[in-house]
Design a protein around this motif. Structure first.
Motif, PDB file in Angstrom:
ATOM      1  N   VAL A  44     -37.365  -6.770 -23.729  1.00 46.51           N
ATOM      2  CA  VAL A  44     -36.607  -6.519 -22.505  1.00 46.51           C
ATOM      3  C   VAL A  44     -37.554  -5.959 -21.454  1.00 46.51           C
ATOM      4  O   VAL A  44     -38.604  -5.413 -21.768  1.00 46.51           O
ATOM      5  N   THR A  45     -37.124  -6.088 -20.219  1.00 43.52           N
ATOM      6  CA  THR A  45     -37.939  -5.536 -19.134  1.00 43.52           C
ATOM      7  C   THR A  45     -37.798  -4.022 -19.102  1.00 43.52           C
ATOM      8  O   THR A  45     -36.864  -3.453 -19.681  1.00 43.52           O
ATOM      9  N   ARG A  46     -38.694  -3.378 -18.424  1.00 45.81           N
ATOM     10  CA  ARG A  46     -38.640  -1.920 -18.286  1.00 45.81           C
ATOM     11  C   ARG A  46     -37.353  -1.509 -17.576  1.00 45.81           C
ATOM     12  O   ARG A  46     -36.730  -0.507 -17.916  1.00 45.81           O
ATOM     13  N   GLU A  47     -36.952  -2.303 -16.585  1.00 41.89           N
ATOM     14  CA  GLU A  47     -35.725  -2.004 -15.837  1.00 41.89           C
ATOM     15  C   GLU A  47     -34.514  -2.047 -16.764  1.00 41.89           C
ATOM     16  O   GLU A  47     -33.663  -1.151 -16.730  1.00 41.89           O
ATOM     17  N   GLU A  48     -34.432  -3.086 -17.602  1.00 44.58           N
ATOM     18  CA  GLU A  48     -33.321  -3.182 -18.547  1.00 44.58           C
ATOM     19  C   GLU A  48     -33.322  -2.009 -19.529  1.00 44.58           C
ATOM     20  O   GLU A  48     -32.274  -1.449 -19.852  1.00 44.58           O
ATOM     21  N   PHE A  49     -34.515  -1.637 -19.981  1.00 46.22           N
ATOM     22  CA  PHE A  49     -34.637  -0.509 -20.902  1.00 46.22           C
ATOM     23  C   PHE A  49     -34.159   0.780 -20.246  1.00 46.22           C
ATOM     24  O   PHE A  49     -33.407   1.550 -20.841  1.00 46.22           O
ATOM     25  N   ASP A  50     -34.585   1.010 -19.006  1.00 42.20           N
ATOM     26  CA  ASP A  50     -34.189   2.225 -18.289  1.00 42.20           C
ATOM     27  C   ASP A  50     -32.677   2.277 -18.081  1.00 42.20           C
ATOM     28  O   ASP A  50     -32.061   3.340 -18.203  1.00 42.20           O
ATOM     29  N   ILE A  51     -32.076   1.138 -17.765  1.00 37.32           N
ATOM     30  CA  ILE A  51     -30.626   1.092 -17.573  1.00 37.32           C
ATOM     31  C   ILE A  51     -29.918   1.449 -18.870  1.00 37.32           C
ATOM     32  O   ILE A  51     -28.977   2.259 -18.883  1.00 37.32           O
ATOM     33  N   GLN A  52     -30.370   0.876 -19.979  1.00 37.64           N
ATOM     34  CA  GLN A  52     -29.742   1.170 -21.268  1.00 37.64           C
ATOM     35  C   GLN A  52     -29.956   2.624 -21.671  1.00 37.64           C
ATOM     36  O   GLN A  52     -29.072   3.245 -22.281  1.00 37.64           O
ATOM     37  N   ALA A  53     -31.102   3.189 -21.324  1.00 31.95           N
ATOM     38  CA  ALA A  53     -31.358   4.600 -21.615  1.00 31.95           C
ATOM     39  C   ALA A  53     -30.379   5.487 -20.838  1.00 31.95           C
ATOM     40  O   ALA A  53     -29.873   6.481 -21.361  1.00 31.95           O
ATOM     41  N   GLN A  54     -30.089   5.113 -19.585  1.00 31.84           N
ATOM     42  CA  GLN A  54     -29.124   5.863 -18.781  1.00 31.84           C
ATOM     43  C   GLN A  54     -27.714   5.750 -19.367  1.00 31.84           C
ATOM     44  O   GLN A  54     -26.970   6.730 -19.421  1.00 31.84           O
ATOM     45  N   VAL A  55     -27.345   4.546 -19.791  1.00 34.16           N
ATOM     46  CA  VAL A  55     -26.032   4.340 -20.413  1.00 34.16           C
ATOM     47  C   VAL A  55     -25.919   5.202 -21.669  1.00 34.16           C
ATOM     48  O   VAL A  55     -24.901   5.859 -21.905  1.00 34.16           O
ATOM     49  N   LEU A  56     -26.969   5.201 -22.478  1.00 35.12           N
ATOM     50  CA  LEU A  56     -26.961   6.006 -23.702  1.00 35.12           C
ATOM     51  C   LEU A  56     -26.847   7.496 -23.384  1.00 35.12           C
ATOM     52  O   LEU A  56     -26.106   8.216 -24.050  1.00 35.12           O
ATOM     53  N   ALA A  57     -27.556   7.956 -22.358  1.00 37.53           N
ATOM     54  CA  ALA A  57     -27.485   9.379 -21.985  1.00 37.53           C
ATOM     55  C   ALA A  57     -26.064   9.749 -21.557  1.00 37.53           C
ATOM     56  O   ALA A  57     -25.545  10.799 -21.960  1.00 37.53           O
ATOM     57  N   ARG A  58     -25.427   8.884 -20.746  1.00 36.73           N
ATOM     58  CA  ARG A  58     -24.037   9.162 -20.328  1.00 36.73           C
ATOM     59  C   ARG A  58     -23.090   9.149 -21.527  1.00 36.73           C
ATOM     60  O   ARG A  58     -22.188   9.979 -21.631  1.00 36.73           O
TER      61      ARG A  58
END
Length: 80
Positions: A44-58
């Motif tokens: 996955v791209t870094r952007e996709e990874f960052d988005i999923q990391a934010q979803v996981l944090a929420r």
């Protein structure tokens, strides 16, 4: 010191040699091979990874809030 024009001419000549040589074809083939390899790895791209990391944090925050609320409700029920 070095004349920037001499370095630029040298760089242009090297680029022209590479473009006219089989090295350019090798570069294209390596890029295609690497692209295929990375596609097969399902990266996955870094952007996709960052988005999923934010979803996981929420999601973790919501889970912690729900756990705290459940604990409060269970404590209140025991006191009754």
């Amino acid at each position: 010191m070095f004349d920037p024009k001499v370095l630029e001419d040298f760089s242009n000549k090297i680029s022209a040699l590479i473009a006219a040589s089989p090295a350019k074809d090798v570069e294209k083939n390596v890029r295609a091979l690497m692209g295929s390899f990375f596609t097969k790895m399902d990266l996955v791209t870094r952007e996709e990874f960052d988005i999923q990391a934010q979803v996981l944090a929420r999601t973790r925050e919501k889970l912690q809030a729900l756990e705290a609320r459940l604990e409060t409700l269970e404590k209140a029920q025991r006191e009754d």
